[in-house]
Design an enzyme around this catalytic site. Structure first.
Site, PDB file in Angstrom:
ATOM      1  N   GLY A 191       1.237  11.454   3.426  1.00 57.98           N
ATOM      2  CA  GLY A 191       0.039  12.263   3.613  1.00 57.98           C
ATOM      3  C   GLY A 191      -0.965  12.157   2.485  1.00 57.98           C
ATOM      4  N   ARG A 192      -0.535  11.664   1.320  1.00 60.05           N
ATOM      5  CA  ARG A 192      -1.484  11.467   0.221  1.00 60.05           C
ATOM      6  C   ARG A 192      -1.115  10.227  -0.593  1.00 60.05           C
ATOM      7  NH1 ARG A 192      -0.252  15.799  -4.631  1.00 60.05           N
ATOM      8  NH2 ARG A 192       2.008  15.883  -4.463  1.00 60.05           N
ATOM      9  N   LYS A 244       0.112   7.838  -5.059  1.00 57.81           N
ATOM     10  CA  LYS A 244       0.136   9.289  -4.880  1.00 57.81           C
ATOM     11  C   LYS A 244      -1.265   9.789  -5.224  1.00 57.81           C
ATOM     12  CE  LYS A 244       3.252  13.133  -6.095  1.00 57.81           C
ATOM     13  NZ  LYS A 244       4.418  13.476  -6.954  1.00 57.81           N
ATOM     14  N   GLY A 259      -5.106  15.021   0.518  1.00 61.07           N
ATOM     15  CA  GLY A 259      -4.702  13.666   0.157  1.00 61.07           C
ATOM     16  C   GLY A 259      -4.843  13.344  -1.316  1.00 61.07           C
ATOM     17  N   ARG A 273       3.120   4.110  -8.500  1.00 61.00           N
ATOM     18  CA  ARG A 273       4.504   3.987  -8.967  1.00 61.00           C
ATOM     19  C   ARG A 273       5.072   2.637  -8.573  1.00 61.00           C
ATOM     20  NH1 ARG A 273       5.980   7.352  -4.252  1.00 61.00           N
ATOM     21  NH2 ARG A 273       5.738   9.255  -5.493  1.00 61.00           N
ATOM     22  N   ARG A 310      13.099   5.605   3.271  1.00 56.51           N
ATOM     23  CA  ARG A 310      13.820   6.845   3.015  1.00 56.51           C
ATOM     24  C   ARG A 310      14.845   7.104   4.117  1.00 56.51           C
ATOM     25  NH1 ARG A 310       9.011   9.837   0.772  1.00 56.51           N
ATOM     26  NH2 ARG A 310       7.421   8.238   0.601  1.00 56.51           N
ATOM     27  N   ASP A 370      13.557  13.282   3.295  1.00 56.29           N
ATOM     28  CA  ASP A 370      12.451  12.332   3.188  1.00 56.29           C
ATOM     29  C   ASP A 370      12.168  11.969   1.734  1.00 56.29           C
ATOM     30  OD1 ASP A 370      11.541  15.207   3.468  1.00 56.29           O
ATOM     31  OD2 ASP A 370       9.715  14.351   2.638  1.00 56.29           O
ATOM     32  N   ASP A 429       9.360  10.423  -6.561  1.00 56.61           N
ATOM     33  CA  ASP A 429       8.514  11.493  -6.023  1.00 56.61           C
ATOM     34  C   ASP A 429       8.794  12.824  -6.709  1.00 56.61           C
ATOM     35  OD1 ASP A 429       6.466  12.498  -4.586  1.00 56.61           O
ATOM     36  OD2 ASP A 429       7.569  12.740  -2.714  1.00 56.61           O
TER      37      ASP A 429
END
Length: 464
Positions: free
Chosen positions: A95-96, A116, A129, A182, A189, A257, A267
């Site tokens: 989503g972002r 991210k 986002g 990253r 996942r 996830d 994350d």
């Protein structure tokens, strides 16, 4: 922690193509008002042949997202589902962030550059986002500290301030915006498999399994690829759960996830390092039930891996999957012994279990900080006997007898420091205040240097 990254030639890849179009949708990055380079990880860049980029080239690729030559022509927002605090959610995905590029390191490992805060995607729902600059700074600190403490983690590759003012409910606003990149060993996942199972798409499940085995684990698929893959994930995630404990780390959001099928941690949102060995310590203010508390992380990760097994039942019988899942507790216990002795700087010997149990009981009974304990007892002998002379430490003093120091356990000058390098919330906030109030990045860069020095003192530990 794997061996230090070797310098590599730039070798782009597009292996994700074998899962398209089912795994992701093409998206475009946000057009940011500014792109101010705040952090570039030249060590990680060297491992994938990108350390020769000028700052302007770096900003073009990782702030404006000009494609890297030979890699993905357009960013991809990955699709997945997941259990979030044990509630199934089919309405999530990148989503972002997005997958920006794939490439290989000097060991031929396939790696992803993911983002991210790079803008809205079809899975943003009601989010903007974006990423706060504070969130980006926190991710730098988390990944650097975890890597230094032997955790198999993604690496913060780049942080660029975007010149945007963001509104957030959980921190003073408006606050500065940023975009982070990253370097990770895949972004596939457990939730990627859950989505395929939810859609009853056995063909996608088979392709995901083959991709994970052949592209991520570098293995040839055997007689039962789903069970083979689950076995590898069980091994890696049992080691991951242990590594969190030895580091004193609480991820905060161990949803399915957020569990990579390579067992690599990634994350970082509401993470914390717990000062004490406190099983109930939580990181996320919204984790009211303590589901992902320090002492429950192995349980949480094992539960998530069980959801992978549930997803793979469409491809194989249940029995071989259960057999793999049941290996988790023994693997966790073995990894605890191996990693505890690694950080302590002693040879594991035949049965370090009682020594470790004594150490944990004594840390709890005396409220001795985790980092302090490992720093003081490095090599198996206390640097100051007077601090551990009381009755509360008697069981550990007796248990540690006979555990020899590993070669060079205290040779690095770090071990002569009066205090260990730690990363607790007060210091995180102080580092951010310097940036927020005075645009002073000196404390951040000094802390990263101190963390890396600590990592060199510990040396490396092989990933399970």
């Amino acid at each position: 922690m794997s061996q230090p990254p070797q310098a590599a030639n730039y070798r782009p890849a597009t292996e994700i193509d074998m899962l398209m179009p089912d795994i992701a949708v093409p998206v475009a990055a946000a057009d940011f008002p500014q792109t101010i380079l705040r952090f570039r990880n030249d060590g990680a860049a060297a491992s994938v042949g990108l350390d020769g980029l000028s700052d302007d080239e770096w900003i073009a690729h990782f702030g404006r997202f000009v494609p890297l030559e030979g890699s993905l022509p357009q960013p991809l927002a990955l699709r997945y589902h997941g259990h979030q605090f044990r509630h199934y959610n089919p309405d999530i995905g990148d989503g972002r962030g997005f997958l920006f590029a794939q490439l290989r390191d000097a060991d031929e490992r396939l790696l992803d550059l993911g983002t991210k805060g790079s803008g809205q995607t079809p899975y943003s729902r009601f989010g903007d986002g974006r990423l706060t600059l504070k969130g980006g700074v926190r991710e730098i600190l988390a990944t650097e500290m975890l890597e230094a403490l032997g955790v198999n983690t993604s690496k913060t590759f780049s942080l660029i301030e975007t010149g945007e003012a963001l509104e957030r409910n959980d921190e003073p606003s408006p606050t500065r915006g940023a975009v982070l990149v990253r370097l990770s060993h895949s972004h596939i996942r457990i939730g990627s498999f859950q989505r395929a199972a939810f859609l009853d798409d056995t063909a996608l499940l088979e392709r995901l399994t083959d991709y994970a085995l052949t592209r991520l684990y570098g293995e040839t698929a055997g007689d039962n690829p789903p069970a083979q893959l689950l076995g590898r994930v069980v091994e890696r995630t049992a080691d991951l759960a242990t590594s969190y404990m030895i580091a004193g780390f609480v991820h905060g959001v161990l949803n399915s996830d957020n569990i990579n099928v390579t067992g690599e941690s990634f994350d970082y949102g509401p993470w914390r390092f717990t000062p004490l060995w406190d099983a109930g310590f939580t990181a996320a203010y919204f984790d009211h039930a303590g589901l992902y508390a320090f002492g429950r992380q192995a349980e949480a990760i094992h539960w998530d891996v069980a959801q992978l097994a549930v997803s793979l039942r469409a491809l194989t019988d249940t029995a071989p999957l259960v057999e793999q899942l049941e290996r988790f507790p023994a693997l966790y216990a073995a990894a605890m012994q191996r990693r505890f002795c690694w950080r302590l700087g002693v040879v594991a010997g035949t049965d370090p279990g009682p020594m470790i149990e004594a150490a944990v009981r004594c840390m709890i009974a005396t409220a001795t900080p985790i980092d302090r304990f490992f720093h003081d007892w490095r090599g198996g002998k206390a640097r100051d006997e007077s601090g551990y002379a009381g009755a509360d430490w008697a069981t550990f003093r007796e248990a540690i007898i006979g555990f020899a120091a590993v070669a060079g356990a205290r040779d690095h000058d770090y071990w002569a420091d009066d205090a260990p390098c730690s990363m607790h919330i007060e210091e995180v906030e102080a580092i951010w205040r310097a940036i927020d109030q005075a645009d002073d990045w000196t404390p951040l860069h000094a802390k990263v240097a101190a963390i890396r020095r600590m990592g060199r003192a510990h040396g490396t530990i092989a990933v399970a």
